[in-house]
Design an enzyme around this catalytic site. Structure first.
Site, PDB file in Angstrom:
ATOM      1  N   ASP A   1       0.838  -1.189   0.000  1.00  0.00           N
ATOM      2  CA  ASP A   1       0.000   0.000   0.000  1.00  0.00           C
ATOM      3  C   ASP A   1       0.879   1.247   0.000  1.00  0.00           C
ATOM      4  O   ASP A   1       2.031   1.209   0.455  1.00  0.00           O
ATOM      5  CB  ASP A   1      -0.902   0.028   1.236  1.00  0.00           C
ATOM      6  CG  ASP A   1      -1.874  -1.145   1.278  1.00  0.00           C
ATOM      7  OD1 ASP A   1      -2.248  -1.639   0.201  1.00  0.00           O
ATOM      8  OD2 ASP A   1      -2.240  -1.560   2.391  1.00  0.00           O
ATOM      9  N   MET A   2       0.333   2.353  -0.476  1.00  0.00           N
ATOM     10  CA  MET A   2       1.102   3.586  -0.570  1.00  0.00           C
ATOM     11  C   MET A   2       1.769   3.947   0.763  1.00  0.00           C
ATOM     12  O   MET A   2       2.936   4.347   0.798  1.00  0.00           O
ATOM     13  CB  MET A   2       0.193   4.744  -1.014  1.00  0.00           C
ATOM     14  CG  MET A   2       0.932   6.073  -1.147  1.00  0.00           C
ATOM     15  SD  MET A   2      -0.095   7.397  -1.803  1.00  0.00           S
ATOM     16  CE  MET A   2      -1.162   7.733  -0.394  1.00  0.00           C
TER      17      MET A   2
END
Length: 306
Positions: free
Chosen positions: A138-139
Site C-alpha cells: 500500500d502507498m
C-alpha cells in the site's frame, strides 16, 4: 546446472547433466510452460552449443543450452527518486519502498511512483526489461518490494509466493496491549459491499492467514512481528483491526493521530525467497524507518531494530 560466469540478465545459459529430450528439459528442469516453449521455437530462440535446435531434439550430457531473453522497456516516466536498492541479481531487483509512495503508476499517480524510479535505475544500468512487480505494498506501507527482470523469474516467484515458499515478515505498531505472545488469525477476507476500497472479514471471502508474535508491549500499544501465509489486499490491516488491535496511523482500519505518525505504522522488514534459476535461498532485510522509530519512542518503547 547453470554456468555461473555466463549468467547474464539477458540470457539463460544452462549445462545439461544427462541425455534428455530438449522439450522435457525445458518443461521439467526449467519449468517453462508449453506456450513459452512454442513461442521460443517460433522465434528460434533455443540454442544448443551455439546452434538453433527444435524442442524435439535430444540434448546430451555436457551440452550448453542458451536462451536469449528479449524484453521491451515499460513505458513509464523515468525519475530518480532516491529509493534504496537492497538486492540485485540477473533475475531479481529488491527495493526498499518509502512510505507515501505508490508502487505502480495510475491515472492519478503517473509520476513519483516506485515504477518510475525503477525505470530510471534500469536506464542507468544499461539493461532493458519490463517492470514486473512480484509483490506490492500500500502507498503508506514502507519496506521490501520484489521485482522480476524477466517473465520466467516472475512466473517462478509468483508461483513460489502462492505455494507459501516466499517468507514475508512485517513489523507493525498497533493500538492496545496484545495479550498473547503468539497467535494466528485465520479469517476469510472479501471486498466490503458498502465500499469497494475496504476489505472485511466475511465467511464468503477467501481464506486469509496471518501469524503474529509480540515483540514489545508498551502502556497503550504493542510492537508486533507478522508473517503472511496468504497475501490478500489489506490483509494485515484488516486482521489486526478485527482482533481489536488496529495499526496506529491506519486511516481505514486503525487509529489516526498525526501527532504520533502520519501514516500506518506498518513496514515490510524481511523476505526470504528462492532464486528462480539457481534455487539458492535469498534473505533480505530492511531496517525500520525513522518515523516508526520515533513513534515507538513517543509511546515509551525501546528505540532498537527488531
Amino acid at each position: 546446472m547453470f554456468i555461473e560466469e555466463k549468467q547474464l540478465w539477458n540470457k539463460f545459459v544452462i549445462s545439461v547433466e544427462e541425455d534428455i529430450k530438449l522439450k522435457e528439459f525445458l518443461l521439467n528442469e526449467l519449468e517453462f510452460s508449453t506456450r513459452s516453449i512454442s513461442k521460443m521455437k517460433r522465434e528460434k530462440r533455443i540454442f544448443v552449443n551455439g546452434e538453433f535446435k527444435k524442442p524435439s531434439s535430444i540434448v546430451s550430457s555436457g551440452d550448453i543450452i542458451e536462451i536469449p531473453i528479449e524484453e521491451e522497456m515499460s513505458d513509464f516516466v523515468s525519475e530518480d527518486l532516491g529509493v534504496e536498492l537492497l538486492y540485485e541479481d540477473f533475475d531479481i531487483l529488491i527495493m526498499d519502498k518509502p512510505a507515501h509512495m505508490v508502487v505502480h503508476p495510475t491515472k492519478s499517480h503517473y509520476k513519483g511512483t516506485l515504477a518510475n524510479h525503477v525505470i530510471n535505475y534500469i536506464e542507468k544500468s544499461k539493461e532493458e526489461y519490463k517492470v514486473r512487480f512480484v509483490n506490492r505494498l500500500d502507498m503508506n506501507t514502507s519496506g521490501i518490494v520484489v521485482l522480476a527482470k524477466n517473465a520466467y523469474a516472475h512466473h517462478r516467484l509468483s508461483k513460489d509466493m502462492s505455494d507459501d515458499l516466499m517468507n514475508k515478515e512485517y513489523i507493525a505498531v498497533v493500538d492496545g496491549v496484545m495479550k498473547d505472545d503468539f497467535g494466528t488469525i485465520d479469517e476469510p477476507l472479501m471486498i466490503s459491499e458498502e465500499n469497494s476500497v475496504l476489505r472485511c472479514v466475511d465467511p464468503r471471502g477467501q481464506r486469509s492467514i496471518t501469524h503474529y508474535q509480540v515483540l514489545e508491549r508498551m502502556e497503550n500499544a504493542t510492537i508486533v512481528k507478522l508473517r503472511l501465509e496468504t497475501g490478500r489486499t489489506h490483509q494485515i490491516r484488516v486482521h489486526l483491526s478485527y482482533i481489536g488491535h488496529g495499526i496506529i496511523g491506519d486511516d481505514l482500519y486503525g487509529r489516526v493521530d498525526e501527532n504520533l505518525i502520519e501514516r500506518q505504522a506498518l513496514h515490510a522488514c524481511r523476505i526470504g525467497l528462492n532464486q528462480p534459476r539457481i534455487k539458492n535461498r535469498i534473505e533480505v532485510e530492511s531496517n525500520i524507518p525513522e518515523d516508526m522509530k520515533e513513534l515507538i519512542e513517543k509511546l515509551g518503547g525501546k528505540s532498537i531494530d527488531y
